[in-house]
Design a protein around this motif. Structure first.
Motif, PDB file in Angstrom:
ATOM      1  N   THR A   1       0.831  -1.201   0.000  1.00 51.97           N
ATOM      2  CA  THR A   1       0.000   0.000   0.000  1.00 51.97           C
ATOM      3  C   THR A   1       0.873   1.262   0.000  1.00 51.97           C
ATOM      4  O   THR A   1       1.725   1.421   0.875  1.00 51.97           O
ATOM      5  CB  THR A   1      -0.921   0.041   1.234  1.00 51.97           C
ATOM      6  N   PRO A   2       0.715   2.145  -0.990  1.00 48.18           N
ATOM      7  CA  PRO A   2       1.500   3.392  -0.993  1.00 48.18           C
ATOM      8  C   PRO A   2       0.823   4.462  -0.143  1.00 48.18           C
ATOM      9  O   PRO A   2      -0.396   4.642  -0.203  1.00 48.18           O
ATOM     10  CB  PRO A   2       1.526   3.779  -2.461  1.00 48.18           C
ATOM     11  N   LEU A   3       1.611   5.196   0.633  1.00 50.32           N
ATOM     12  CA  LEU A   3       1.126   6.338   1.422  1.00 50.32           C
ATOM     13  C   LEU A   3       1.742   7.584   0.811  1.00 50.32           C
ATOM     14  O   LEU A   3       2.918   7.898   1.034  1.00 50.32           O
ATOM     15  CB  LEU A   3       1.519   6.193   2.890  1.00 50.32           C
ATOM     16  N   VAL A   4       0.971   8.303   0.003  1.00 48.36           N
ATOM     17  CA  VAL A   4       1.498   9.394  -0.811  1.00 48.36           C
ATOM     18  C   VAL A   4       1.138  10.748  -0.199  1.00 48.36           C
ATOM     19  O   VAL A   4      -0.041  11.010   0.106  1.00 48.36           O
ATOM     20  CB  VAL A   4       0.977   9.318  -2.253  1.00 48.36           C
ATOM     21  N   THR A   5       2.149  11.601  -0.038  1.00 46.49           N
ATOM     22  CA  THR A   5       1.959  12.991   0.370  1.00 46.49           C
ATOM     23  C   THR A   5       2.602  13.892  -0.686  1.00 46.49           C
ATOM     24  O   THR A   5       3.689  13.580  -1.181  1.00 46.49           O
ATOM     25  CB  THR A   5       2.608  13.266   1.733  1.00 46.49           C
ATOM     26  N   VAL A   6       1.927  14.981  -1.026  1.00 46.61           N
ATOM     27  CA  VAL A   6       2.508  15.961  -1.944  1.00 46.61           C
ATOM     28  C   VAL A   6       2.720  17.256  -1.171  1.00 46.61           C
ATOM     29  O   VAL A   6       1.761  17.877  -0.706  1.00 46.61           O
ATOM     30  CB  VAL A   6       1.603  16.209  -3.165  1.00 46.61           C
ATOM     31  N   ALA A   7       4.002  17.634  -1.010  1.00 52.29           N
ATOM     32  CA  ALA A   7       4.330  18.917  -0.377  1.00 52.29           C
ATOM     33  C   ALA A   7       4.283  20.005  -1.445  1.00 52.29           C
ATOM     34  O   ALA A   7       4.865  19.855  -2.520  1.00 52.29           O
ATOM     35  CB  ALA A   7       5.703  18.855   0.258  1.00 52.29           C
TER      36      ALA A   7
END
Length: 394
Positions: free
Chosen positions: A346-352
């Motif tokens: 499972t990918p945990l993606v955050t975009v700063a």
């Protein structure tokens, strides 16, 4: 555009941006609302009147007006020491200390000016007793790049050197302030150059200048206000401003070196994830905003810090807003907890997102991946309370 979350109530909203005037208005928060501000461009030059109410700033203003140089005036006796954030809004700062000999540049002044210069500022400072007052300080030696040699030369005839060659001001009589009792002898430190000397005594310097890839300074160890004719004051001012520069179009902010990281990059269900969002500005000074929305598979832990300024967490997002000088930055660090019920991969993606409030927008995605699913314990069914056990067989 900027967003702000506050509890209801009455506030005064204050808005500022590099190179523009500030604006403020009272705001009553009873519901979501939009407030629009129009900021007027600032002049390039700030004149800091630090002469203890002696009114010598009038000589500087007259010279600037003759040259057609728009400017703002900051009066220390009524406004206090100008903070670094105020100085940073101007391309160049002219600072006069008049006849003061005890509070020429206070420690607060020196700190603000050092920050301003480190951010790419241009400074012209003038006064007959600056060296006498602060000649042993690190600011005097490492930012003005001067050595204080003696307090009184008893000479009022000056001669321009280098970029100031051909200008030979007299600092007594005429229509000047006629206030020079202690014109000082100084010498340039390594990297600086003499730009003005005393005509009647050999090897005595009255002014030094320094330039680096970051900032420029001009320092007169006498009071500019005492130059004996308005024409010569305008000529000396013109040559000084020409050398300082600083009023070209302000460089744009550059956030291209900003970054986002997460640790560990491979996580287990239930782990803690530590994020660091680093906003680096390698361009011109700017108001900046940082935003990062949490992945839906993590929960907030209240662990949130920043190297300066105040970060916030609300409605699933981390935010930070503030002023970033040239060649400076801020790092925001926070921690989240991974859900305990996730499958491997499972990918945990955050975009700063790093923005300057105009057109600049830099995005930095960062991903943590679930390495293994949560372990499943062996499970043996039991009859519900009150239910009879049943034997099975053939």
């Amino acid at each position: 555009a900027y967003a702000l979350s506050e509890c209801g109530g009455d506030f005064v909203m204050h808005v500022s941006a590099p190179g523009y005037s500030t604006a403020e208005r009272p705001v009553s928060l009873t519901e979501n609302q939009h407030q629009a501000f129009t900021l007027e461009p600032l002049p390039c030059t700030l004149l800091v009147d630090d002469d203890l109410t002696q009114n010598y700033q009038a000589y500087f203003q007259a010279a600037l007006n003759t040259l057609g140089e728009d400017h703002d005036v900051w009066t220390v006796t009524s406004q206090g020491s100008p903070p670094a954030a105020t100085l940073a809004r101007y391309g160049r700062v002219l600072w006069l200390t008049g006849s003061d000999s005890q509070t020429t540049l206070t420690s607060a002044d020196q700190t603000a000016l050092a920050t301003y210069l480190d951010g790419g500022g241009r400074l012209f400072v003038t006064g007959q007793d600056i060296g006498y007052d602060i000649g042993t300080t690190a600011f005097y030696q490492n930012y003005l790049h001067a050595t204080f040699d003696s307090d009184d030369t008893n000479d009022v005839s000056l001669r321009g050197v280098g970029h100031w060659a051909g200008l030979n001001p007299i600092i007594s009589g005429g229509d000047g302030a006629n206030n020079q009792q202690w014109p000082s002898d100084i010498s340039p430190r390594t990297g600086a150059v003499a730009i003005m000397d005393y005509s009647n005594i050999a090897n005595l310097d009255a002014g030094v200048a320094f330039t680096s890839t970051t900032y420029r300074t001009v320092y007169f160890a006498f009071g500019f206000e005492a130059i004996s004719s308005a024409t010569m004051r305008a000529n000396v001012m013109a040559r000084t401003l020409e050398w300082l520069g600083g009023c070209d179009a302000a460089p744009s902010a550059d956030f291209s070196h900003s970054a986002a990281t997460v640790s560990p990059a491979m996580a287990l269900p239930g782990d803690s994830l530590t994020y660091q969002l680093t906003l680096n500005n390698s361009g011109g000074p700017a108001m900046a905003q940082l935003t990062a929305t949490l992945p839906s598979q993590v929960t907030w832990t209240d662990a949130l810090t920043a190297t300066h300024g105040t970060p916030h967490f609300a409605e699933g997002a981390v935010t930070w807003q503030g002023f970033i000088p040239s060649n400076a930055g801020v790092a925001v660090t926070y921690t989240t907890a991974v859900s305990s019920c996730l499958v491997a991969g499972t990918p945990l993606v955050t975009v700063a997102i790093f923005e300057d409030g105009s057109k600049l927008r830099v995005e930095r995605p960062v991903t943590a991946t679930i390495a293994n699913a949560a372990p499943t314990a062996p499970h043996t069914p039991f009859p519900a309370d009150g239910a009879a056990e049943v034997e099975t067989g053939v």
